[in-house]
Design a protein around this motif. Structure first.
Motif, mmCIF file in Angstrom:
data_model
loop_
_atom_site.group_PDB
_atom_site.id
_atom_site.type_symbol
_atom_site.label_atom_id
_atom_site.label_comp_id
_atom_site.label_asym_id
_atom_site.label_seq_id
_atom_site.Cartn_x
_atom_site.Cartn_y
_atom_site.Cartn_z
ATOM 1 N N HIS A 171 35.072 6.709 50.704
ATOM 2 C CA HIS A 171 34.138 7.490 49.893
ATOM 3 C C HIS A 171 32.684 7.084 50.166
ATOM 4 C CE1 HIS A 171 37.143 9.664 47.831
ATOM 5 N NE2 HIS A 171 37.563 8.691 47.029
ATOM 6 N N ALA A 172 32.406 5.796 50.055
ATOM 7 C CA ALA A 172 31.040 5.297 50.226
ATOM 8 C C ALA A 172 30.975 4.418 51.471
ATOM 9 C CB ALA A 172 30.594 4.514 48.986
ATOM 10 N N PRO A 173 30.532 4.946 52.610
ATOM 11 C CA PRO A 173 30.487 4.167 53.854
ATOM 12 C C PRO A 173 29.412 3.078 53.792
ATOM 13 C CG PRO A 173 29.473 6.308 54.172
ATOM 14 C CD PRO A 173 30.063 6.325 52.798
ATOM 15 N N LEU A 174 29.744 1.920 54.332
ATOM 16 C CA LEU A 174 28.832 0.774 54.328
ATOM 17 C C LEU A 174 28.071 0.705 55.646
ATOM 18 C CD1 LEU A 174 31.102 -1.962 52.691
ATOM 19 C CD2 LEU A 174 29.309 -0.602 51.605
ATOM 20 N N TRP A 175 26.753 0.593 55.563
ATOM 21 C CA TRP A 175 25.891 0.492 56.741
ATOM 22 C C TRP A 175 24.994 -0.731 56.612
ATOM 23 C CZ3 TRP A 175 20.523 1.220 56.049
ATOM 24 C CH2 TRP A 175 20.151 1.714 54.788
ATOM 25 N N LEU A 176 24.451 -1.175 57.759
ATOM 26 C CA LEU A 176 23.685 -2.422 57.825
ATOM 27 C C LEU A 176 22.208 -2.143 57.571
ATOM 28 C CD1 LEU A 176 24.235 -5.457 58.533
ATOM 29 C CD2 LEU A 176 23.404 -4.925 60.815
ATOM 30 N N ILE A 214 22.225 -16.701 64.010
ATOM 31 C CA ILE A 214 22.972 -16.091 62.902
ATOM 32 C C ILE A 214 22.005 -15.728 61.782
ATOM 33 C CG2 ILE A 214 24.774 -16.449 61.172
ATOM 34 C CD1 ILE A 214 26.146 -18.348 63.112
ATOM 35 N N VAL A 215 22.032 -14.457 61.358
ATOM 36 C CA VAL A 215 21.148 -13.984 60.300
ATOM 37 C C VAL A 215 21.989 -13.376 59.178
ATOM 38 C CG1 VAL A 215 19.271 -13.540 61.917
ATOM 39 C CG2 VAL A 215 20.867 -11.706 61.338
ATOM 40 N N THR A 216 21.366 -13.218 58.020
ATOM 41 C CA THR A 216 22.014 -12.583 56.872
ATOM 42 C C THR A 216 21.385 -11.211 56.661
ATOM 43 O OG1 THR A 216 22.430 -14.727 55.836
ATOM 44 C CG2 THR A 216 22.547 -12.790 54.423
ATOM 45 N N ARG A 217 22.208 -10.193 56.525
ATOM 46 C CA ARG A 217 21.729 -8.832 56.357
ATOM 47 C C ARG A 217 22.370 -8.179 55.123
ATOM 48 N NH1 ARG A 217 18.211 -10.140 59.251
ATOM 49 N NH2 ARG A 217 17.604 -9.247 61.286
ATOM 50 N N ARG A 218 21.577 -7.310 54.481
ATOM 51 C CA ARG A 218 22.092 -6.542 53.352
ATOM 52 C C ARG A 218 23.013 -5.430 53.846
ATOM 53 N NH1 ARG A 218 19.152 -3.457 50.542
ATOM 54 N NH2 ARG A 218 17.481 -3.152 52.082
ATOM 55 N N VAL A 219 23.946 -5.051 53.004
ATOM 56 C CA VAL A 219 24.870 -3.966 53.309
ATOM 57 C C VAL A 219 24.811 -2.962 52.167
ATOM 58 C CG1 VAL A 219 27.269 -3.320 53.708
ATOM 59 C CG2 VAL A 219 26.372 -5.444 54.672
ATOM 60 N N CYS A 220 24.630 -1.681 52.497
ATOM 61 C CA CYS A 220 24.494 -0.637 51.484
ATOM 62 C C CYS A 220 25.588 0.407 51.648
ATOM 63 C CB CYS A 220 23.129 0.042 51.593
ATOM 64 S SG CYS A 220 21.739 -0.994 51.073
ATOM 65 N N GLY A 221 25.981 0.981 50.506
ATOM 66 C CA GLY A 221 26.957 2.060 50.502
ATOM 67 C C GLY A 221 26.351 3.329 49.932
ATOM 68 N N HIS A 222 26.526 4.453 50.627
ATOM 69 C CA HIS A 222 25.915 5.720 50.231
ATOM 70 C C HIS A 222 26.803 6.469 49.236
ATOM 71 C CE1 HIS A 222 24.566 10.024 51.478
ATOM 72 N NE2 HIS A 222 24.035 9.650 50.329
ATOM 73 N N TRP A 223 26.158 6.927 48.128
ATOM 74 C CA TRP A 223 26.881 7.721 47.144
ATOM 75 C C TRP A 223 25.878 8.455 46.265
ATOM 76 C CZ3 TRP A 223 31.566 9.379 47.274
ATOM 77 C CH2 TRP A 223 32.161 9.952 46.152
ATOM 78 N N ASN A 224 26.185 9.708 45.903
ATOM 79 C CA ASN A 224 25.350 10.521 45.016
ATOM 80 C C ASN A 224 23.900 10.593 45.496
ATOM 81 O OD1 ASN A 224 27.458 11.167 43.305
ATOM 82 N ND2 ASN A 224 27.071 9.428 41.930
ATOM 83 N N PRO A 240 33.777 -6.146 49.670
ATOM 84 C CA PRO A 240 32.839 -5.425 48.804
ATOM 85 C C PRO A 240 33.209 -5.612 47.335
ATOM 86 C CG PRO A 240 33.632 -4.031 50.598
ATOM 87 C CD PRO A 240 34.502 -5.253 50.581
ATOM 88 N N LYS A 241 32.280 -5.258 46.466
ATOM 89 C CA LYS A 241 32.513 -5.466 45.036
ATOM 90 C C LYS A 241 33.417 -4.415 44.416
ATOM 91 C CE LYS A 241 28.161 -7.891 44.105
ATOM 92 N NZ LYS A 241 26.892 -7.887 43.326
ATOM 93 N N ALA A 242 33.540 -3.252 45.070
ATOM 94 C CA ALA A 242 34.307 -2.171 44.456
ATOM 95 C C ALA A 242 35.016 -1.359 45.526
ATOM 96 C CB ALA A 242 33.381 -1.274 43.634
ATOM 97 N N CYS A 243 35.899 -0.472 45.105
ATOM 98 C CA CYS A 243 36.523 0.532 45.947
ATOM 99 C C CYS A 243 35.905 1.883 45.571
ATOM 100 C CB CYS A 243 38.025 0.572 45.709
ATOM 101 S SG CYS A 243 38.952 -0.748 46.547
ATOM 102 N N HIS A 244 35.863 2.830 46.467
ATOM 103 C CA HIS A 244 36.353 2.745 47.838
ATOM 104 C C HIS A 244 35.152 2.672 48.773
ATOM 105 C CE1 HIS A 244 39.974 4.366 45.873
ATOM 106 N NE2 HIS A 244 40.640 3.819 46.889
ATOM 107 N N LEU A 245 34.992 1.478 49.337
ATOM 108 C CA LEU A 245 33.935 1.210 50.293
ATOM 109 C C LEU A 245 34.558 0.617 51.547
ATOM 110 C CD1 LEU A 245 32.632 0.674 47.260
ATOM 111 C CD2 LEU A 245 30.693 -0.121 48.576
ATOM 112 N N ALA A 246 33.959 0.943 52.720
ATOM 113 C CA ALA A 246 34.480 0.419 53.982
ATOM 114 C C ALA A 246 33.337 0.280 54.987
ATOM 115 C CB ALA A 246 35.583 1.327 54.548
ATOM 116 N N TYR A 247 33.446 -0.752 55.829
ATOM 117 C CA TYR A 247 32.445 -0.982 56.872
ATOM 118 C C TYR A 247 32.565 0.079 57.961
ATOM 119 C CZ TYR A 247 31.814 -5.564 54.703
ATOM 120 O OH TYR A 247 31.554 -6.573 53.821
ATOM 121 N N CYS A 248 31.401 0.595 58.415
ATOM 122 C CA CYS A 248 31.357 1.683 59.383
ATOM 123 C C CYS A 248 31.157 1.172 60.808
ATOM 124 C CB CYS A 248 30.221 2.648 59.049
ATOM 125 S SG CYS A 248 30.624 3.789 57.719
#
Length: 398
Positions: free
Chosen positions: A169-174, A185-195, A223-231
């Motif tokens: 439902h909500a695809p995860l992008w970098l 090695i770096v740390t990056r935020r991950v966002c999920g698109h919805w609404n 991820p903290k919730a469903c339905h999210l998945a890495y793209c």
């Protein structure tokens, strides 16, 4: 064998041998001459040296054999998509010991670029949509992962992905982009698109590293919730290899390919106009009546305004013939409302004089250029062409 033969020559010529004996922190050297020792003892040392050389040669051959086997396996992995290990039932991590010496081997032992799990799941592609949505919260993520798409290396998208893509439902992008090799090695935020919110779901950050060979590894987390998945961004699979004169194209949004773009002809812009009459006092914008050249149709004869059709370097010229009453006459070149160059004349006698001014500048597309008669008197007729305005595009900027 040439090296061994050289040792025999040295033994025959000098008939000597040397050995060292450690004594505390100092070393003691003994040298035998033909008067002191027989040939047996120095020749024994020569035999020992030859045996050491044979041993080193065998080790070098063995290392070269291992290196050749490794290169063959690596090439087979790159060329044969069927050999790619997917994160499915029964699969596990894939290790790639690419180190070539002891130092690099020790470094690679803890480098995620050489220890990762291949994640090859076609439903993670940005062009994939399905009713059977996936949830990466249910995956027991362990260690580092490298993304593949049908056996070919790929990476996460760096831009917002439409919802209901990547098999969820909500695809995860970098967010924040991928690092370079020197970043480590770096740390990056991950966002999920919805609404209509590209970062409606702020998933826990992940670690990313750039690896030699133009690929990336990711330390995925739940991820903290469903339905999210890495793209996995299919555009990076093909479009990353397109040349400058090519674009990434697709007819079905599944199969992508590099397509040559039609070479755009260089813009040609030239104009020359005149005002066949007299001007007196202040004229906010001269409307040149006669247009002799208007290549590119950027000059408007009704308004007297030139509009830059493309961004680039332009050169303009404008001229006048001053009147005979001794007053000064000023014409100004106006660019986007700014007075930038003047054509100035002033004579005290009853004669008239002409003046030509030029100006070169860089303009953006859509810039407006015209001439204003600020003061004085200018004259011209149909044949004289003394009140003129013209210009050309010298260099287009893309």
């Amino acid at each position: 064998m040439m090296f061994a033969s050289g040792i025999w020559v040295l033994a025959a010529l000098f008939v000597c041998a040397a050995s060292t004996k450690e004594a505390g922190n100092s070393y003691e050297m003994k040298v035998w001459r033909t008067n002191d020792r027989s040939l047996q003892e120095p020749l024994a040392l020569v035999y020992t040296e030859i045996e050491n050389l044979y041993h080193q040669q065998s080790l070098m051959k063995e290392n070269m054999k291992k290196a050749m086997m490794h290169c063959t396996q690596t090439q087979a992995y790159k060329e044969n998509g069927a050999n790619v290990t997917s994160l499915q039932a029964g699969s596990g991590p894939v290790l790639y010991p690419f180190a070539q010496d002891e130092d690099s081997e020790a470094e690679a032992r803890f480098d995620p670029c050489y220890h990762y799990t291949v994640l090859d799941q076609a439903w993670r592609a940005t062009n994939f949509s399905t009713k059977n949505v996936a949830c990466d919260k249910r995956v027991n993520w362990r260690g580092w992962y490298r993304l593949f798409y049908r056996g070919r290396s790929i990476q996460m998208p760096e831009l917002c992905i439409k919802k209901e893509r990547c098999g969820t439902h909500a695809p995860l992008w970098l967010a924040g982009g991928h690092p370079s090799l020197c970043d480590g090695i770096v740390t990056r935020r991950v966002c999920g698109h919805w609404n209509n919110n590209c970062c409606a779901f702020k998933s826990p950050p992940i670690k990313v590293k750039a690896c030699k060979g133009n690929y990336y590894v990711y330390q995925f987390v739940q991820p903290k919730a469903c339905h999210l998945a890495y793209c996995a961004d299919v555009n990076t699979l093909v479009c990353g290899w397109c040349r400058k004169n090519e674009i990434c194209s697709s007819r079905d949004k599944i199969n992508w390919f590099c397509k040559k773009t039609k070479s755009r002809a260089k813009a040609k812009v030239h104009f020359f106009a005149s005002y066949p009459g007299r001007l007196s006092g202040k004229v906010n914008r001269i409307q040149y009546k006669k247009v002799y050249v208007n290549v590119g149709r950027a000059f408007n004869r009704r308004t007297g305004v030139f509009t830059a059709p493309v961004a680039g370097v332009y050169q303009f010229f404008f001229s006048t013939q001053s009147g005979t009453n001794g007053a000064k006459t000023d014409l100004w070149l106006v660019v986007n409302g700014y007075w930038v160059a003047v054509s100035h004349t002033r004579i005290s006698s009853s004669n008239s004089v002409g003046n030509l001014s030029t100006y070169m500048t860089t303009l953006r597309k859509g810039a407006l250029v015209y001439i204003t008669h600020n003061c004085g008197n200018s004259w011209a007729n149909a044949a004289s062409n003394t009140i003129t305005f013209g210009g050309s595009l010298l260099l287009e900027r893309r």
